[in-house]
Design a protein around this motif. Sequence first.
Motif, short mmCIF file in Angstrom:
data_model
loop_
_atom_site.label_atom_id
_atom_site.label_comp_id
_atom_site.label_asym_id
_atom_site.label_seq_id
_atom_site.Cartn_x
_atom_site.Cartn_y
_atom_site.Cartn_z
N TYR A 32 0.88 -1.13 0.01
CA TYR A 32 0.08 0.08 -0.20
C TYR A 32 0.84 1.15 -0.11
O TYR A 32 1.93 1.36 0.58
CB TYR A 32 -0.84 0.06 1.27
CG TYR A 32 -2.17 -1.09 1.07
CD1 TYR A 32 -3.18 -0.59 0.56
CD2 TYR A 32 -1.73 -2.47 1.43
CE1 TYR A 32 -4.22 -1.41 0.54
CE2 TYR A 32 -2.77 -3.35 1.24
CZ TYR A 32 -4.19 -2.76 0.65
OH TYR A 32 -5.19 -3.80 0.55
N PRO A 33 0.39 2.50 -0.50
CA PRO A 33 1.03 3.60 -0.58
C PRO A 33 1.93 4.09 0.64
O PRO A 33 2.75 4.80 0.68
CB PRO A 33 0.12 4.61 -1.29
CG PRO A 33 -0.77 3.83 -1.97
CD PRO A 33 -0.75 2.49 -1.27
N ASP A 34 1.03 3.70 1.87
CA ASP A 34 1.54 4.36 3.11
C ASP A 34 2.57 3.43 3.76
O ASP A 34 2.91 3.47 5.03
CB ASP A 34 0.43 4.20 4.17
CG ASP A 34 -0.16 3.00 4.51
OD1 ASP A 34 0.08 1.94 3.97
OD2 ASP A 34 -1.15 2.93 5.47
N GLY A 35 3.15 2.44 2.93
CA GLY A 35 4.18 1.58 3.47
C GLY A 35 3.61 0.25 4.10
O GLY A 35 4.22 -0.74 4.62
N THR A 36 2.38 0.17 4.27
CA THR A 36 1.86 -1.09 4.84
C THR A 36 2.02 -2.27 3.82
O THR A 36 1.72 -1.96 2.72
CB THR A 36 0.35 -1.04 5.12
OG1 THR A 36 -0.05 0.20 6.34
CG2 THR A 36 -0.14 -2.28 5.44
N VAL A 37 2.30 -3.31 4.24
CA VAL A 37 2.37 -4.43 3.21
C VAL A 37 1.46 -5.49 3.95
O VAL A 37 1.68 -6.05 5.04
CB VAL A 37 3.66 -4.83 3.18
CG1 VAL A 37 3.94 -6.42 2.31
CG2 VAL A 37 4.57 -3.99 2.70
N LEU A 38 0.58 -6.07 3.06
CA LEU A 38 -0.48 -7.11 3.39
C LEU A 38 0.15 -8.41 2.95
O LEU A 38 0.08 -8.53 1.48
CB LEU A 38 -1.91 -6.72 2.94
CG LEU A 38 -2.90 -7.67 3.24
CD1 LEU A 38 -3.07 -8.05 4.74
CD2 LEU A 38 -4.18 -7.33 2.46
N VAL A 39 0.69 -9.14 4.02
CA VAL A 39 1.19 -10.50 3.30
C VAL A 39 0.01 -11.84 3.41
O VAL A 39 -0.64 -11.83 4.40
CB VAL A 39 2.20 -10.82 4.38
CG1 VAL A 39 2.93 -12.23 4.08
CG2 VAL A 39 3.47 -9.84 4.45
N VAL A 40 -0.01 -12.42 2.46
CA VAL A 40 -1.00 -13.38 2.20
C VAL A 40 -0.31 -14.70 2.09
O VAL A 40 -0.77 -15.58 2.17
CB VAL A 40 -1.89 -13.27 1.02
CG1 VAL A 40 -2.77 -11.87 1.16
CG2 VAL A 40 -1.16 -13.08 -0.16
N ASN A 41 0.93 -14.76 1.99
CA ASN A 41 1.88 -15.95 2.00
C ASN A 41 3.05 -15.83 2.98
O ASN A 41 4.19 -15.44 2.41
CB ASN A 41 2.27 -16.34 0.45
CG ASN A 41 3.03 -17.53 0.31
OD1 ASN A 41 3.05 -18.40 1.38
ND2 ASN A 41 3.59 -18.05 -0.68
N ARG A 42 2.58 -16.15 4.12
CA ARG A 42 3.77 -16.20 5.11
C ARG A 42 5.27 -16.83 4.65
O ARG A 42 6.32 -16.50 5.18
CB ARG A 42 3.49 -16.50 6.65
CG ARG A 42 4.47 -16.52 7.63
CD ARG A 42 4.15 -17.02 8.99
NE ARG A 42 3.49 -18.23 8.95
CZ ARG A 42 3.27 -18.99 9.87
NH1 ARG A 42 3.37 -18.55 11.06
NH2 ARG A 42 3.03 -20.53 9.90
N THR A 43 4.94 -17.99 3.84
CA THR A 43 6.16 -18.69 3.61
C THR A 43 7.19 -17.88 2.58
O THR A 43 8.28 -18.43 2.18
CB THR A 43 6.04 -20.07 2.73
OG1 THR A 43 5.22 -19.73 1.76
CG2 THR A 43 4.84 -21.12 3.83
N ALA A 44 6.59 -16.69 1.96
CA ALA A 44 7.50 -15.99 1.00
C ALA A 44 8.37 -14.80 1.97
O ALA A 44 8.99 -14.06 1.37
CB ALA A 44 6.62 -15.28 0.04
N LEU A 45 8.24 -15.06 3.30
CA LEU A 45 9.10 -14.22 3.96
C LEU A 45 10.26 -14.99 4.58
O LEU A 45 10.23 -15.94 5.15
CB LEU A 45 8.47 -13.56 5.28
CG LEU A 45 6.98 -12.63 4.89
CD1 LEU A 45 6.18 -12.49 5.92
CD2 LEU A 45 7.43 -11.61 4.10
N ALA A 46 11.37 -14.19 4.84
CA ALA A 46 12.68 -14.61 5.76
C ALA A 46 12.40 -13.81 6.99
O ALA A 46 12.20 -12.71 7.08
CB ALA A 46 13.70 -14.24 4.99
#
Length: 125
Positions: A107-121
């Motif tokens: 989102y433009p305000d810097g919020t990131v909505l993660v829908v796949n937690r396995t895509a994160l380190a």
Amino acid sequence: MTAPARRAADYAEAFVRGPAHLGRGAGGVGIYTTEDADTARQYAGNGGVVVRAVPLAGARLVGVEELLARRAQELATLTEREQRSLRVLTEDPGRLAAALGYDAVRYPDGTVLVVNRTALAVEEP
């Protein structure tokens, strides 16, 4: 550790190793994160825990504007009846992103909505 701090540590541990718990907010279903460390600390509050995470190489992130434009293009190819039947899925940016194979919505305000937690380190809490 005090009880609230212990709960915060438990939540952090669950985020890293436990079952995913997706929130439901104005931006849709997913895990709400922020790219801004100060904002993260504000949300964590006193005794809270900030968990550092970054998208893995190859993770698919999409801007919310691009996601909504793609939705409009795709829906334009459908009949009104088909559009109605897909409304629940397509009106929620988190569900829509997941259905289209994205891992997160930015989102433009810097919020990131993660829908796949396995895509994160994720850094150890």
